[in-house]
Design an enzyme around this catalytic site. Structure first.
Site, mmCIF file in Angstrom:
data_model
loop_
_atom_site.group_PDB
_atom_site.id
_atom_site.type_symbol
_atom_site.label_atom_id
_atom_site.label_comp_id
_atom_site.label_asym_id
_atom_site.label_seq_id
_atom_site.Cartn_x
_atom_site.Cartn_y
_atom_site.Cartn_z
ATOM 1 N N CYS A 113 70.106 -63.528 15.191
ATOM 2 C CA CYS A 113 71.535 -64.427 15.031
ATOM 3 C C CYS A 113 72.482 -64.322 16.204
ATOM 4 O O CYS A 113 72.020 -63.522 17.191
ATOM 5 C CB CYS A 113 72.218 -64.038 13.914
ATOM 6 S SG CYS A 113 71.568 -64.083 12.236
ATOM 7 N N ARG A 118 73.693 -68.481 12.413
ATOM 8 C CA ARG A 118 72.617 -67.683 11.597
ATOM 9 C C ARG A 118 71.209 -68.218 11.512
ATOM 10 O O ARG A 118 70.957 -69.328 11.484
ATOM 11 C CB ARG A 118 73.376 -67.917 10.116
ATOM 12 C CG ARG A 118 72.514 -67.140 9.055
ATOM 13 C CD ARG A 118 72.947 -67.570 7.730
ATOM 14 N NE ARG A 118 72.446 -66.650 6.597
ATOM 15 C CZ ARG A 118 72.425 -67.042 5.183
ATOM 16 N NH1 ARG A 118 72.739 -68.242 4.797
ATOM 17 N NH2 ARG A 118 71.566 -66.391 4.444
ATOM 18 N N LEU A 119 70.264 -67.040 11.510
ATOM 19 C CA LEU A 119 69.042 -67.258 11.197
ATOM 20 C C LEU A 119 69.016 -66.629 9.885
ATOM 21 O O LEU A 119 68.842 -65.374 9.931
ATOM 22 C CB LEU A 119 68.044 -66.670 12.329
ATOM 23 C CG LEU A 119 66.787 -66.538 12.187
ATOM 24 C CD1 LEU A 119 66.351 -68.129 12.034
ATOM 25 C CD2 LEU A 119 65.996 -65.766 13.030
ATOM 26 N N ILE A 173 67.241 -64.788 6.586
ATOM 27 C CA ILE A 173 65.957 -64.180 6.813
ATOM 28 C C ILE A 173 66.044 -63.161 5.468
ATOM 29 O O ILE A 173 65.051 -63.551 4.615
ATOM 30 C CB ILE A 173 65.905 -62.968 7.708
ATOM 31 C CG1 ILE A 173 65.523 -63.638 9.026
ATOM 32 C CG2 ILE A 173 64.605 -61.914 7.378
ATOM 33 C CD1 ILE A 173 65.491 -62.662 10.247
ATOM 34 N N ILE A 174 66.819 -62.520 5.008
ATOM 35 C CA ILE A 174 66.891 -61.749 3.669
ATOM 36 C C ILE A 174 67.357 -62.720 2.639
ATOM 37 O O ILE A 174 66.512 -62.819 1.489
ATOM 38 C CB ILE A 174 67.631 -60.345 3.765
ATOM 39 C CG1 ILE A 174 66.910 -59.383 4.797
ATOM 40 C CG2 ILE A 174 67.634 -59.720 2.367
ATOM 41 C CD1 ILE A 174 67.667 -58.351 5.270
ATOM 42 N N ASN A 231 74.758 -59.449 13.583
ATOM 43 C CA ASN A 231 73.446 -59.945 13.977
ATOM 44 C C ASN A 231 72.581 -58.597 13.742
ATOM 45 O O ASN A 231 73.049 -57.359 14.139
ATOM 46 C CB ASN A 231 73.440 -60.108 15.239
ATOM 47 C CG ASN A 231 72.421 -60.380 16.203
ATOM 48 O OD1 ASN A 231 71.179 -60.941 15.349
ATOM 49 N ND2 ASN A 231 72.005 -60.045 17.269
ATOM 50 N N GLY A 232 71.519 -58.778 13.079
ATOM 51 C CA GLY A 232 70.402 -57.608 12.959
ATOM 52 C C GLY A 232 70.017 -57.568 11.421
ATOM 53 O O GLY A 232 69.902 -58.702 10.808
ATOM 54 N N GLU A 233 69.494 -56.420 11.313
ATOM 55 C CA GLU A 233 68.821 -56.051 10.156
ATOM 56 C C GLU A 233 69.139 -54.637 9.602
ATOM 57 O O GLU A 233 68.965 -53.602 10.494
ATOM 58 C CB GLU A 233 67.509 -56.347 10.198
ATOM 59 C CG GLU A 233 66.629 -56.138 8.804
ATOM 60 C CD GLU A 233 65.234 -56.481 8.715
ATOM 61 O OE1 GLU A 233 64.405 -56.438 7.524
ATOM 62 O OE2 GLU A 233 64.789 -56.962 9.669
#
Length: 210
Positions: free
Chosen positions: A2, A49-50, A52-53, A75-77
């Site tokens: 992101c 935003r990308l 994913i979850i 941004n991240g996971e």
């Protein structure tokens, strides 16, 4: 991946500049985008935003707490978000989404800056806390996710990419030749240096409070 951006200023936030910064990071987050400007118009946050979850709109960012006092762009996971989520539920928090973003926001509400000690993941984020009047920036321990920042008489700005940061307010674009030499030597630039003298990288495992 992101894209995040934001600023804290002494003058009203330029919404168009914040939108332009987010637009520059569309390739990082093509699924949706958003901006937040606090009621005083002195702090603004943006996000590309990308998803994913949690692919639903419930994971939209910037994300604000129920009381409207704390807002996050992330941004991240967070790899251990399920464990943190269970802990926070046991403490009484009720989640509206399945996203790790909401877990991070809830973790900050519960633990403050000490939430960093509980995170296993790769991340860069900015949190505006209207209760304290602070902007809280942090980056993961390995520095996987980028976070650039600059200071000027106008205030402080940050972003995932230089070209987004330069949209937020005027920055002296004098080149840091030693940083460029390091990049050409190592194919990356160790430390906080960037190609611009007046823009720095937040170091791995580092937090910054404005």
């Amino acid at each position: 991946m992101c894209g995040i951006a934001g600023l804290a200023t002494h003058v009203p936030v330029d919404r168009r500049a914040l939108e332009a910064a987010v637009a520059r990071m569309h390739h990082r987050g093509p699924d949706s985008s958003g901006i937040f400007v606090d009621p005083t118009e002195r702090v603004g946050l943006g996000h590309a935003r990308l998803a994913i979850i949690d692919l639903s709109p419930s994971g939209h960012q910037p994300m604000t707490s129920d009381d409207g006092q704390v807002t996050l762009t992330f941004n991240g996971e967070i790899y251990n978000y399920r464990e943190l989520r269970s802990d926070l539920i046991a403490r009484g928090y009720r989640f509206k989404s399945q996203s790790d973003t909401e877990v991070l926001l809830a973790g900050y509400l519960e633990f403050g800056a000490e939430v960093l000690d509980k995170l296993n993941g790769i991340f860069a984020f900015g949190i505006h806390d209207a209760r304290s009047g602070e902007l809280f920036l942090a980056r993961d321990q390995m520095g996987v996710k980028p976070l650039y920042f600059t200071q000027s008489p106008s205030g402080v700005a940050f972003a995932s990419e230089l070209k987004a940061l330069l949209q937020l307010f005027p920055v002296d674009r004098a080149l840091d030749l030693s940083a460029i030499r390091r990049y050409l030597t190592f194919l990356w630039c160790p430390g906080e240096q960037t190609p611009l003298v007046n823009v720095k990288k937040l170091g791995p495992g580092t937090a910054l409070i404005v």
